[in-house]
Design an enzyme around this catalytic site. Sequence first.
Site, PDB file in Angstrom:
ATOM      1  N   GLU A  90      -2.987  -6.446  15.694  1.00 15.40           N
ATOM      2  CA  GLU A  90      -2.522  -5.156  15.168  1.00 15.40           C
ATOM      3  C   GLU A  90      -3.647  -4.121  15.274  1.00 15.40           C
ATOM      4  O   GLU A  90      -3.393  -2.931  15.396  1.00 15.40           O
ATOM      5  CB  GLU A  90      -2.029  -5.284  13.713  1.00 15.40           C
ATOM      6  CG  GLU A  90      -1.115  -4.132  13.297  1.00 15.40           C
ATOM      7  CD  GLU A  90      -0.518  -4.285  11.910  1.00 15.40           C
ATOM      8  OE1 GLU A  90      -1.269  -4.268  10.921  1.00 15.40           O
ATOM      9  OE2 GLU A  90       0.716  -4.412  11.797  1.00 15.40           O
ATOM     10  N   GLY A 144      -4.261  -1.949   5.685  1.00 12.44           N
ATOM     11  CA  GLY A 144      -3.511  -3.092   5.153  1.00 12.44           C
ATOM     12  C   GLY A 144      -4.120  -4.430   5.537  1.00 12.44           C
ATOM     13  O   GLY A 144      -4.323  -5.313   4.702  1.00 12.44           O
ATOM     14  N   ARG A 145      -4.477  -4.583   6.827  1.00 14.22           N
ATOM     15  CA  ARG A 145      -4.986  -5.881   7.294  1.00 14.22           C
ATOM     16  C   ARG A 145      -6.437  -6.117   6.900  1.00 14.22           C
ATOM     17  O   ARG A 145      -7.013  -7.138   7.228  1.00 14.22           O
ATOM     18  CB  ARG A 145      -4.777  -6.022   8.802  1.00 14.22           C
ATOM     19  CG  ARG A 145      -5.321  -4.883   9.631  1.00 14.22           C
ATOM     20  CD  ARG A 145      -4.812  -4.920  11.058  1.00 14.22           C
ATOM     21  NE  ARG A 145      -5.210  -3.724  11.811  1.00 14.22           N
ATOM     22  CZ  ARG A 145      -4.516  -2.598  11.849  1.00 14.22           C
ATOM     23  NH1 ARG A 145      -3.401  -2.487  11.173  1.00 14.22           N
ATOM     24  NH2 ARG A 145      -4.930  -1.568  12.560  1.00 14.22           N
ATOM     25  N   LYS A 183       0.841  -1.195   0.000  1.00 13.74           N
ATOM     26  CA  LYS A 183       0.000   0.000   0.000  1.00 13.74           C
ATOM     27  C   LYS A 183       0.882   1.253   0.000  1.00 13.74           C
ATOM     28  O   LYS A 183       0.673   2.167  -0.770  1.00 13.74           O
ATOM     29  CB  LYS A 183      -0.901  -0.030   1.233  1.00 13.74           C
ATOM     30  CG  LYS A 183      -1.829   1.132   1.339  1.00 13.74           C
ATOM     31  CD  LYS A 183      -2.714   0.982   2.572  1.00 13.74           C
ATOM     32  CE  LYS A 183      -3.381   2.316   2.874  1.00 13.74           C
ATOM     33  NZ  LYS A 183      -4.129   2.281   4.122  1.00 13.74           N
ATOM     34  N   GLU A 192      10.939  -4.455   3.904  1.00 16.20           N
ATOM     35  CA  GLU A 192      11.015  -5.864   3.484  1.00 16.20           C
ATOM     36  C   GLU A 192      10.609  -6.022   2.024  1.00 16.20           C
ATOM     37  O   GLU A 192      11.269  -6.701   1.239  1.00 16.20           O
ATOM     38  CB  GLU A 192      10.074  -6.727   4.352  1.00 16.20           C
ATOM     39  CG  GLU A 192      10.504  -6.908   5.788  1.00 16.20           C
ATOM     40  CD  GLU A 192       9.932  -5.835   6.721  1.00 16.20           C
ATOM     41  OE1 GLU A 192       9.619  -4.713   6.252  1.00 16.20           O
ATOM     42  OE2 GLU A 192       9.813  -6.128   7.931  1.00 16.20           O
ATOM     43  N   LYS A 232      10.856  -0.251  13.657  1.00 16.26           N
ATOM     44  CA  LYS A 232      11.344   0.081  12.304  1.00 16.26           C
ATOM     45  C   LYS A 232      12.383   1.198  12.403  1.00 16.26           C
ATOM     46  O   LYS A 232      13.458   1.126  11.809  1.00 16.26           O
ATOM     47  CB  LYS A 232      10.188   0.576  11.425  1.00 16.26           C
ATOM     48  CG  LYS A 232       9.179  -0.478  11.017  1.00 16.26           C
ATOM     49  CD  LYS A 232       8.177   0.139  10.044  1.00 16.26           C
ATOM     50  CE  LYS A 232       6.954  -0.723   9.841  1.00 16.26           C
ATOM     51  NZ  LYS A 232       5.912  -0.097   9.038  1.00 16.26           N
ATOM     52  N   HIS A 262      -1.721 -33.044  19.836  1.00 16.34           N
ATOM     53  CA  HIS A 262      -0.526 -33.797  20.233  1.00 16.34           C
ATOM     54  C   HIS A 262       0.606 -32.849  20.597  1.00 16.34           C
ATOM     55  O   HIS A 262       1.768 -33.228  20.586  1.00 16.34           O
ATOM     56  CB  HIS A 262      -0.126 -34.750  19.099  1.00 16.34           C
ATOM     57  CG  HIS A 262      -1.250 -35.688  18.772  1.00 16.34           C
ATOM     58  ND1 HIS A 262      -1.427 -36.884  19.440  1.00 16.34           N
ATOM     59  CD2 HIS A 262      -2.291 -35.577  17.905  1.00 16.34           C
ATOM     60  CE1 HIS A 262      -2.515 -37.477  18.973  1.00 16.34           C
ATOM     61  NE2 HIS A 262      -3.059 -36.707  18.051  1.00 16.34           N
TER      62      HIS A 262
END
Length: 541
Positions: A347, A261-262, A200, A206, A506, A378
């Site tokens: 977030e 974004g999410r 966005k 990254e 950041k 398990h």
Amino acid sequence: MSSALWAELKQLAQQPLSLRQEFAADPTRAEKLQVNACGIHLDFSKNLITDGIWQKLLELAKQSQIHSKTQQMLSGDKINNTEQRAVWHMALRADATTPLVLDGVDLQPEIQACHAQMAELIGQLHQGSYKGYQGDAITDLIWIGIGGSLLGPQMACEALAPFNQSPVRIHFAGNIDGAVVSDVVKALNPATTLVFVASKSFGTEETKQNALAVRQWFIDKGADKAAIAQHFWATSSNIKAAAEFGIVAEHILPMWDWVGGRYSLWSAIGFPVALQLGMEQFQQLLKGARDMDQHFINAPLEQNMPVILALLGVWYINAKGCQAQALLPYSHYLRFLPSYVQQLDMESNGKGVDLDGKPLTDATAPVIWGDAGTNGQHAYHQLLHQSVLAVPSDFILPAKVSHELKDHHHRLAAHCFAQTQALMQGKTFEEAKAEVLASGASEAEASALAPHKVSPGNKPSNTLLLPELSPYYLGALIALYEQKVFCQGVLWNINSFDQWGVELGKQLSTPIYQVLSEQKLNSFDGSTEALIAHFKQLTSN
Ligand SMILES: O=P(O)(O)OC[C@H]1O[C@](O)(CO)[C@@H](O)[C@@H]1O
């Protein structure tokens, strides 16, 4: 969280409650505490609530601003108050005929134009008519993005793998760990690979770093500038930065600042899903979410599935002091859902101040964790069953499956239901002892072993039954969690749509990077200095 009602709820939370007894005393409990929406069935009868508590929680919802805040969100008010943004991801899944006017502009044509652009590219990729720089059809797509620009499409592609009808393989690259991109490109040929840079902001380190590495891989393999232009696409709201990177204007699919974004799976960030399913099935994903939105907007509070999940969540976090929540899909295909909901919930609502910036006194979002059942049985279910911690859990099970192994599915479903039953009813000392005695042990042996076999029970869970894991029901399920998170944000009076907390890390990484890459000398706290020195020593030869 300071109202008299809250004080009363906190008091009620101290009173003993036995789910075994509640079920025994009321044969209609399961019938009363269940709800259906968009074909999804929610059984919330195995929660630590009585009729009285539930009525109080509903009263809390009535007294809250859920209704007015929903109206504000729908009207495009800038409810993301720290960034002065509307929260309009619901518009992306609205019916194509609905006008979507924000700040005097109808956005529907832009949204439909984006769908048309997606459909055209998908058509070309499916037919093999989108040619690479050496004239070959595209066989692979690398999707570069992180957080909301990756988790949604990756989770949905995995969830809907049985619906795959695309000849193009999709590879996701998110982490800045160089192993990711190195591994992804290893088996690929740039001449048949399309690259999507999904960001966005087009400023995320990254994503930029991975995009540069993939571009360099193209160059190393002999691709020139024109070839790169032909193979690189983006979805971003920062057209300038995408263009500066070398992505031609016709290859940039839009993003809007009114989509967080999410919450962006419904935009062109969902391109991999649309590519995999075809546009028609992608529309079904949107329809499922749209129908859940309508349910959320119109259903009365006591039958409103997102509101119910939200109320139960705040009950556990704020009245019962539970810090965690397990998300346990009994579906291999839904195994990425917990990490998706982790970002969505944590977030959005992992905040320390209210809408006015005043410090919160109560906790907000839960720590979300989990994985596909039965694997977890398990591993960590031991803690769910016997530890002193109470971890409210959501169990999710699609009823019909696409594979032929019916017996597997009956066993899977049996385990899902058995887990919620075991968590709720537990095993008493007497039951445990009788079991040990029945196996032939002596009285003394049984008395010694029984305490270890006791399960306290009274561990709360929800069970969500989906008719099947189709695009429609996945859309509805995701929107259910989105709206739950929204309601909880309203109940806590926080901004669920910013994420300032991720910024500090950041910012601090830049001066550390400068030292590690020997561009600059900077000084830090003692621990960080020592770690850097140790790292440098380990990497010096
Ligand atoms: O799409 P972008 O701008 O690259 O951002 C990626 C992700 O980074 C975050 O901003 C957090 O750092 C998320 O909210 C977002 O989904």
